[in-house]
Design a protein around this motif. Structure first.
Motif, PDB file in Angstrom:
ATOM      1  N   VAL A  66       0.853  -1.191   0.000  1.00  0.00           N
ATOM      2  CA  VAL A  66       0.000   0.000   0.000  1.00  0.00           C
ATOM      3  C   VAL A  66       0.885   1.235   0.000  1.00  0.00           C
ATOM      4  N   PRO A  67       0.424   2.333  -0.573  1.00  0.00           N
ATOM      5  CA  PRO A  67       1.235   3.553  -0.590  1.00  0.00           C
ATOM      6  C   PRO A  67       1.252   4.224   0.780  1.00  0.00           C
ATOM      7  N   VAL A  68       2.439   4.636   1.216  1.00  0.00           N
ATOM      8  CA  VAL A  68       2.615   5.351   2.484  1.00  0.00           C
ATOM      9  C   VAL A  68       3.408   6.617   2.207  1.00  0.00           C
ATOM     10  N   LEU A  69       3.421   7.508   3.196  1.00  0.00           N
ATOM     11  CA  LEU A  69       4.112   8.784   3.038  1.00  0.00           C
ATOM     12  C   LEU A  69       5.612   8.621   3.270  1.00  0.00           C
ATOM     13  N   VAL A  70       6.379   9.383   2.482  1.00  0.00           N
ATOM     14  CA  VAL A  70       7.831   9.386   2.589  1.00  0.00           C
ATOM     15  C   VAL A  70       8.299  10.830   2.457  1.00  0.00           C
ATOM     16  N   ALA A  71       9.392  11.157   3.120  1.00  0.00           N
ATOM     17  CA  ALA A  71       9.923  12.517   3.035  1.00  0.00           C
ATOM     18  C   ALA A  71      10.530  12.743   1.656  1.00  0.00           C
ATOM     19  N   ALA A  72      10.047  13.755   0.952  1.00  0.00           N
ATOM     20  CA  ALA A  72      10.571  14.078  -0.373  1.00  0.00           C
ATOM     21  C   ALA A  72      11.853  14.899  -0.276  1.00  0.00           C
ATOM     22  N   ARG A  73      12.123  15.457   0.880  1.00  0.00           N
ATOM     23  CA  ARG A  73      13.341  16.234   1.128  1.00  0.00           C
ATOM     24  C   ARG A  73      13.640  16.163   2.617  1.00  0.00           C
ATOM     25  N   ASP A  74      14.782  16.701   3.014  1.00  0.00           N
ATOM     26  CA  ASP A  74      15.118  16.734   4.442  1.00  0.00           C
ATOM     27  C   ASP A  74      14.145  17.653   5.178  1.00  0.00           C
ATOM     28  N   ILE A  75      13.684  17.181   6.342  1.00  0.00           N
ATOM     29  CA  ILE A  75      12.780  17.963   7.185  1.00  0.00           C
ATOM     30  C   ILE A  75      13.464  18.146   8.538  1.00  0.00           C
ATOM     31  N   GLY A  76      13.628  19.374   8.953  1.00  0.00           N
ATOM     32  CA  GLY A  76      14.304  19.644  10.213  1.00  0.00           C
ATOM     33  C   GLY A  76      13.394  19.433  11.413  1.00  0.00           C
ATOM     34  N   ALA A  77      13.999  19.178  12.575  1.00  0.00           N
ATOM     35  CA  ALA A  77      13.226  19.032  13.807  1.00  0.00           C
ATOM     36  C   ALA A  77      12.476  20.326  14.093  1.00  0.00           C
ATOM     37  N   GLY A  78      11.175  20.216  14.368  1.00  0.00           N
ATOM     38  CA  GLY A  78      10.352  21.383  14.656  1.00  0.00           C
ATOM     39  C   GLY A  78       9.825  22.075  13.419  1.00  0.00           C
ATOM     40  N   GLU A  79      10.223  21.617  12.226  1.00  0.00           N
ATOM     41  CA  GLU A  79       9.776  22.269  10.987  1.00  0.00           C
ATOM     42  C   GLU A  79       8.334  21.883  10.667  1.00  0.00           C
ATOM     43  N   GLU A  80       7.558  22.872  10.203  1.00  0.00           N
ATOM     44  CA  GLU A  80       6.195  22.582   9.772  1.00  0.00           C
ATOM     45  C   GLU A  80       6.241  21.798   8.465  1.00  0.00           C
ATOM     46  N   ILE A  81       5.458  20.741   8.393  1.00  0.00           N
ATOM     47  CA  ILE A  81       5.471  19.868   7.223  1.00  0.00           C
ATOM     48  C   ILE A  81       4.524  20.418   6.169  1.00  0.00           C
ATOM     49  N   THR A  82       5.034  20.613   4.980  1.00  0.00           N
ATOM     50  CA  THR A  82       4.245  21.128   3.862  1.00  0.00           C
ATOM     51  C   THR A  82       4.064  20.038   2.813  1.00  0.00           C
ATOM     52  N   ALA A  83       3.162  20.273   1.866  1.00  0.00           N
ATOM     53  CA  ALA A  83       2.850  19.261   0.863  1.00  0.00           C
ATOM     54  C   ALA A  83       4.054  18.918   0.003  1.00  0.00           C
ATOM     55  N   ASP A  84       4.903  19.910  -0.279  1.00  0.00           N
ATOM     56  CA  ASP A  84       6.057  19.644  -1.135  1.00  0.00           C
ATOM     57  C   ASP A  84       7.124  18.810  -0.433  1.00  0.00           C
ATOM     58  N   ALA A  85       7.004  18.644   0.885  1.00  0.00           N
ATOM     59  CA  ALA A  85       7.974  17.848   1.638  1.00  0.00           C
ATOM     60  C   ALA A  85       7.592  16.370   1.677  1.00  0.00           C
ATOM     61  N   LEU A  86       6.452  16.024   1.064  1.00  0.00           N
ATOM     62  CA  LEU A  86       5.932  14.665   1.161  1.00  0.00           C
ATOM     63  C   LEU A  86       5.876  14.002  -0.203  1.00  0.00           C
ATOM     64  N   GLY A  87       6.135  12.714  -0.211  1.00  0.00           N
ATOM     65  CA  GLY A  87       5.961  11.871  -1.383  1.00  0.00           C
ATOM     66  C   GLY A  87       5.324  10.566  -0.948  1.00  0.00           C
ATOM     67  N   THR A  88       5.158   9.641  -1.859  1.00  0.00           N
ATOM     68  CA  THR A  88       4.561   8.346  -1.521  1.00  0.00           C
ATOM     69  C   THR A  88       5.405   7.226  -2.115  1.00  0.00           C
ATOM     70  N   THR A  89       5.313   6.057  -1.482  1.00  0.00           N
ATOM     71  CA  THR A  89       5.975   4.858  -1.989  1.00  0.00           C
ATOM     72  C   THR A  89       5.199   3.648  -1.495  1.00  0.00           C
ATOM     73  N   PRO A  90       5.086   2.576  -2.294  1.00  0.00           N
ATOM     74  CA  PRO A  90       4.340   1.389  -1.859  1.00  0.00           C
ATOM     75  C   PRO A  90       5.190   0.480  -0.980  1.00  0.00           C
TER      76      PRO A  90
END
Length: 233
Positions: A66-90
């Motif tokens: 099933v597809p799950v969320l994966v980080a599309a780029r580095d996300i820092g601690a405390g950083e607000e997560i935006t749509a461009d920071a997310l990708g999917t992979t099965p």
């Protein structure tokens, strides 16, 4: 009367007639039977059946991914997560804390409890609805030896007291630090070590970092935190 040539011809015919007759076709020996190899045939059948079974298993596993969320780029601690920071992979995610891709809209706007590397799968323990690094807060790392943390360990979201220890005495330096992330490991001597990221007031950051560097910092659990999951409203 000259009979020489005729006599010679008769002798030749008799000589040819005296030669042994060639064996009849029915008298020839039958060809040897072809050698049969039942073990080789059985092995071939097993290969065919095994290949079909493996192909079927792979097909079933592919269907279970099933597809799950994966980080599309580095996300820092405390950083607000935006749509461009997310990708999917099965992946085969049954029974895990991985976040389904269908919940992406719920994840956007949350904050990362700890650093997330590009390509890393997101799980619910990485997320919080509250920004840990608000104005006036800093993140401090500390390596805590066994005996300096509760036996039950620490987890993201815990509220703890940070205590200066030495000479059998203890002094609370931060009464309500937030545990942002933890990693359990061992040092070269085989001793258990907990590495924690602690969110404290900015004016206390330097003193906490100094105590951690001198191995004079201990943690007292005040309130057990509950990681905020994507399902919560």
């Amino acid at each position: 009367m000259n009979t020489g040539p005729a006599t010679d011809a008769g002798v030749d015919r008799r000589a040819r007639g005296a030669r042994p007759a060639a064996p009849a076709r029915g008298d020839r020996l039958p060809p040897p039977p072809r050698e049969r190899r039942p073990l080789l045939a059985a092995f071939a059948v097993l290969l065919i059946v095994g290949g079909a079974a493996v192909a079927g298993l792979l097909a079933l596993r592919a269907d279970a991914r099933v597809p799950v969320l994966v980080a599309a780029r580095d996300i820092g601690a405390g950083e607000e997560i935006t749509a461009d920071a997310l990708g999917t992979t099965p992946v085969a995610s049954e029974g895990t804390l991985l976040v389904p891709a269908s919940q992406q809209e719920l994840v956007v706007g949350q904050y990362a409890r700890r650093p997330v590397s590009a390509g890393q799968l997101l799980d619910t323990t990485m997320l919080t609805r509250l920004s840990t690094l608000t104005d006036g807060k800093v993140a401090v790392g500390a390596a805590l030896a066994a005996g300096r943390v509760p036996a039950s360990g620490l987890q993201p979201g815990d509220i703890v007291q940070l205590v200066r220890v030495g000479d059998g005495q203890g002094e609370v330096v931060v009464p309500d630090a937030l545990v942002s992330s933890t990693v359990q490991a061992g040092d070269s001597a085989g001793t258990s070590v907990t590495t924690a990221t602690l969110i404290v007031d900015e004016d206390a950051g330097a003193s906490v970092a100094g105590l951690a560097a001198e191995s004079r910092l201990a943690v007292v659990l005040v309130e057990r935190g509950t990681p905020v999951t994507a399902e919560e409203g």
